[in-house]
Design a protein around this motif. Structure first.
Motif, PDB file in Angstrom:
ATOM      1  N   THR A 185     -11.747  -3.191  32.427  1.00 40.14           N
ATOM      2  CA  THR A 185     -11.704  -3.778  31.320  1.00 40.14           C
ATOM      3  C   THR A 185     -12.867  -4.855  31.595  1.00 40.14           C
ATOM      4  O   THR A 185     -13.738  -5.318  30.728  1.00 40.14           O
ATOM      5  CB  THR A 185     -10.566  -4.295  30.665  1.00 40.14           C
ATOM      6  N   THR A 231     -10.528  -1.942  16.300  1.00 35.12           N
ATOM      7  CA  THR A 231     -11.549  -1.855  17.095  1.00 35.12           C
ATOM      8  C   THR A 231     -12.322  -3.146  17.092  1.00 35.12           C
ATOM      9  O   THR A 231     -12.791  -3.379  18.232  1.00 35.12           O
ATOM     10  CB  THR A 231     -12.353  -0.369  16.835  1.00 35.12           C
ATOM     11  N   LYS A 282     -12.984  -5.347  20.460  1.00 35.11           N
ATOM     12  CA  LYS A 282     -14.390  -5.794  20.816  1.00 35.11           C
ATOM     13  C   LYS A 282     -14.331  -7.330  21.370  1.00 35.11           C
ATOM     14  O   LYS A 282     -14.733  -7.845  22.310  1.00 35.11           O
ATOM     15  CB  LYS A 282     -15.359  -5.331  19.982  1.00 35.11           C
ATOM     16  N   TYR A 339      -5.962  -1.472  26.069  1.00 33.74           N
ATOM     17  CA  TYR A 339      -7.120  -1.545  26.437  1.00 33.74           C
ATOM     18  C   TYR A 339      -7.904  -0.105  27.173  1.00 33.74           C
ATOM     19  O   TYR A 339      -9.006  -0.176  26.993  1.00 33.74           O
ATOM     20  CB  TYR A 339      -7.220  -2.597  27.660  1.00 33.74           C
ATOM     21  N   SER A 366      -7.427   2.641  26.098  1.00 37.99           N
ATOM     22  CA  SER A 366      -7.736   3.450  24.588  1.00 37.99           C
ATOM     23  C   SER A 366      -9.005   2.892  23.936  1.00 37.99           C
ATOM     24  O   SER A 366      -9.880   3.589  23.838  1.00 37.99           O
ATOM     25  CB  SER A 366      -6.613   3.669  23.497  1.00 37.99           C
ATOM     26  N   TYR A 367      -9.186   1.496  24.175  1.00 35.82           N
ATOM     27  CA  TYR A 367     -10.326   0.881  23.657  1.00 35.82           C
ATOM     28  C   TYR A 367     -11.416   1.210  24.662  1.00 35.82           C
ATOM     29  O   TYR A 367     -12.717   1.730  24.235  1.00 35.82           O
ATOM     30  CB  TYR A 367     -10.271  -0.625  23.399  1.00 35.82           C
ATOM     31  N   ASN A 368     -11.554   1.231  26.276  1.00 30.94           N
ATOM     32  CA  ASN A 368     -12.230   1.380  26.972  1.00 30.94           C
ATOM     33  C   ASN A 368     -12.798   2.871  26.849  1.00 30.94           C
ATOM     34  O   ASN A 368     -14.051   3.238  27.023  1.00 30.94           O
ATOM     35  CB  ASN A 368     -11.958   1.038  28.428  1.00 30.94           C
ATOM     36  N   ALA A 369     -11.817   3.621  26.724  1.00 33.85           N
ATOM     37  CA  ALA A 369     -12.267   5.007  26.439  1.00 33.85           C
ATOM     38  C   ALA A 369     -12.989   5.488  25.386  1.00 33.85           C
ATOM     39  O   ALA A 369     -13.249   6.804  25.194  1.00 33.85           O
ATOM     40  CB  ALA A 369     -10.849   5.843  26.745  1.00 33.85           C
ATOM     41  N   GLY A 370     -12.954   4.562  24.393  1.00 31.40           N
ATOM     42  CA  GLY A 370     -13.503   5.011  22.912  1.00 31.40           C
ATOM     43  C   GLY A 370     -12.613   5.682  22.159  1.00 31.40           C
ATOM     44  O   GLY A 370     -13.050   6.211  21.088  1.00 31.40           O
ATOM     45  N   THR A 371     -11.460   5.791  22.472  1.00 33.52           N
ATOM     46  CA  THR A 371     -10.476   6.746  21.445  1.00 33.52           C
ATOM     47  C   THR A 371      -9.666   5.950  20.743  1.00 33.52           C
ATOM     48  O   THR A 371      -8.631   6.571  19.963  1.00 33.52           O
ATOM     49  CB  THR A 371      -9.525   7.521  22.540  1.00 33.52           C
TER      50      THR A 371
END
Lengths: 463, 463
Positions: free
Chosen positions: A180, B368, B372, B427, B429-434
């Motif tokens: 992250t 999302t 960010k 995080y 999930s967010y990092n992976a773009g999913t």
């Protein structure tokens, strides 16, 4: 001590130290020099600069400057999370029924969760100042990797972290935290380095080790343009950066006229303990105090209490310069203790020298006893400690109970290096009653000692 | 403001507030009373005391006492982790290039990881004082359960936590933390209660819900001798306990002569936001300031921005008293947003009234966008925020950028309710773009509104 002592002993922002305390400069008997492994001569700056950034090398070799200024921009970063709280353990004292006063320095309130950020920030800052583009490092338990990822994100420099493969699988959240913050995390051993490939060829199913991860990280640093390697403990410049811990404690205690009788810290590579005790040890060496200092290590990895005082490599691949220290041999394999941050075969050379000369005591603790103390502390003081820190808690409780027995009102200080939020599997194991520990046999130790370098300097090594 | 403002605005231990700020007492237009769901008459203390402990009931109904003293023993506990840091976001200001000053109150430095401990400690303390033997509660994301477990361990009272089953499976480390502090954790729905059995009979494979867990916890509290139920948000006594947040902020800002122009908080049940704004809103109501107050909620659960102002139940099983509030209907099912602490159909009645009367603004944010902002904040300010807190961060950044556009030097304050250490899957999930988000359609909302109680008081409900 007429003034009432608060639960938290505050320092204002203006009171955060502006220089690090270089303990070596006040030691009358200096630690033995780092040796170049080929020539066996004292290492020079030019020997070390291909691996480490210049300012860190300068600090690594500086035995004479008592106070080394902290750069302004780094002070600015420190102010975002420092001073770390110094807490009077009123609740614990009451629960134990001890006449002792207990204090602890809580270094776990930053996101990396430990004191590691103090040196990570310094190393990232100096690397950026030197114009480097990126850094490499390794991480086992993950505290150091997290701290470096935070520091590199802040100072704007690239980072590649080789994380021991088994840890990256067991601690997916640590991995996620590091990612992250934008670091490139590679489970080690990997196919991205020659040393990684070699290890994988010999043992394709290995879960990796810290020694292997160090070798991969150094290889990449040396082979990459504008890239250097950073290490989170063991070395003298890391201890120097961590001296801010002890300096803050001393400044806060001085405000209330409190003088510690006993200072306790857990000891892996030694950076937290060395940082905590630095200014207090300086006073002791100068004959200004009679403070006792106690290093606490895991029974599974007893470098001070059962190791040899010898020149040894810092890594298992035997690529680093030689450090004279208490060591179990770079080939010693500690059992899978949950306190990953303490699973290191050696010990910083300053601390080793202080122990050798009788200024520092050491003891080892069994894992289950450590977790018993950890849970007791968590319920009473409200902070869930890291397994590493809990070694110091165990010893502090024992010393406080000894005061109860003798009626002495000693002042006990210990370092709470971090929190256990990313160590819940260890707590789950303890809660379930399935936690054990494995204390190395004498034969295990002999196997480790057999890996010590066979050099003239080691002919007179002894326990 | 001539004095240089430090990065951390310190309060000494002596400056920690000794009384809570009861916002309702200074409101000229009071919120509508809680109603007994059977009689539809204002609830009395004796209606509420079978469920809640007496002192909390007294506080729940107290509309007149402006300052309610914090008991000594509770102050002692608060001193172990308070004051929470108030931080000037110098780094964020610089990174955004805004002329605005940004401050945030960091409530995540205690082990439970959020502001929830402020009320958990109060409720555990009062229960113990009343002579109760145990408490029950529910937890979804786990912050509240952790805080109650810590508080009950400290004050020495039993605790049973019904944890939403899917959360207990997705967050094994939260579960372990709660159990380490000695609480009895039961995944909900369970076979240990009638309401649990009923739900399981209808839907054996359900992952549970907060509403279901509340019903189980209340059932056990009512049926068990010397046992009561505790809730972590929504109710007025919880807001009261959280007022220590705003009081500390105000005391620290007053020392430097800083007056916030905009105060921002995330809003689920409302306790953090209500606590943060309490003394500042009091000043505004008294005509002493023109501060703007902004509640930020997830687009997936928009109780203020798209809900109705109506009497509604606090739980899905419709067993609680009726609260007049902005609500999506107790039958509204929010999508699986990672900010579990904001997935609540209603909103505290004080905040609802303030919003109704134009004293409080509200906006909603998509998940999302929130993450960010969270990652941006983590890299710049060094603190990994909880998903809930990140809603406030998103709005604060937007307001700071608006100042950059207009050139205004506004003072922006937001509440950082907690850390994201136990939210790493989000995080990841967010990092992976999913990561996605699901904003309810008007039809979804209508289905929720259809579950509002059909009572005379609700004949004139409106958005």
């Amino acid at each position: 001590m007429s003034q009432k002592i608060p639960t938290r002993l505050y320092l204002s922002e203006d009171e955060i130290p502006r220089a690090w305390y270089n303990l070596r400069a006040v030691m009358k008997d200096k630690p033995d020099p780092i040796l170049h492994p080929g020539t066996l001569q004292p290492a020079t700056a030019s020997d070390l600069e291909p691996v480490f950034c210049k300012e860190c090398v300068k600090q690594e070799l500086d035995e004479t400057t008592p106070l080394i200024p902290i750069p302004d921009r780094l002070q600015e970063f420190y102010r975002a999370y420092r001073p770390a709280p110094l807490i009077r353990a009123y609740f614990l004292e009451k629960a134990l029924g001890t006449p002792a006063e207990i204090y602890y320095k809580h270094e776990g309130t930053n996101t990396s969760g430990s004191h590691k950020l103090n040196s990570a920030a310094a190393q990232a800052y100096y690397a950026k100042e030197e114009g480097l583009a990126s850094l490499t490092t390794e991480t086992g338990a993950g505290q150091w990797g997290s701290a470096m990822a935070m520091a590199c994100a802040f100072f704007g420099i690239g980072l590649k972290v080789f994380m021991v493969k088994v840890s990256s699988e067991q601690k997916p959240y640590r991995k996620a935290l590091i990612e992250t913050y934008g670091a490139n995390l590679i489970p080690s051993p990997s196919n991205t380095t020659e040393s990684g490939k070699k290890i994988l060829a010999e043992n394709p199913d290995t879960g990796g080790s810290l020694g292997c991860a160090i070798s991969e990280a150094i290889e990449v640093a040396v082979k990459t343009d504008k890239c250097r390697y950073v290490l989170g403990s063991v070395l003298n410049h890391v201890l120097l950066h961590q001296s801010i811990i002890g300096e803050e404690v001393k400044a806060a205690l001085d405000k209330y006229g409190v003088k510690p009788d006993i200072i306790i810290g857990c000891a892996g590579g030694g950076s937290n303990l060395g940082g905590l005790i630095a200014p207090f040890m300086g006073d002791k060496i100068a004959g200004k105090s009679n403070t006792r200092f106690i290093a606490v290590e895991p029974a599974s990895c007893p470098s001070l209490t059962r190791g040899r005082f010898a020149y040894d490599f810092g890594d298992t691949a035997k690529t680093t310069p030689l450090l004279r220290m208490y060591t179990l041999g770079s080939g010693f394999i500690p059992s899978a203790n949950h306190a990953g941050g303490l699973r290191y075969h050696g010990m910083n050379s300053v601390l080793s020298k202080l122990y050798r000369d009788g200024h520092l005591e050491a003891r080892s603790e069994v894992q289950t006893d450590v977790f018993k103390a950890a849970v007791q502390f968590a319920k009473i003081e409200g902070i869930l400690p890291a397994p590493e820190s809990s070694h110091a808690i165990k010893a502090a409780i024992d010393e406080a109970l000894e005061c109860k027995r003798t009626g002495e009102k000693k002042v006990i200080l210990f370092g709470l290096t971090g929190t256990g939020y990313f160590d819940m599997t260890a707590y789950m194991s303890y809660n379930a009653g399935t936690m054990g520990d494995r204390i190395p046999s004498d034969a295990d130790l002999e196997r480790g000692f057999a890996t010590l370098p066979d050099i003239p300097q080691n002919q007179h090594t002894s326990p």
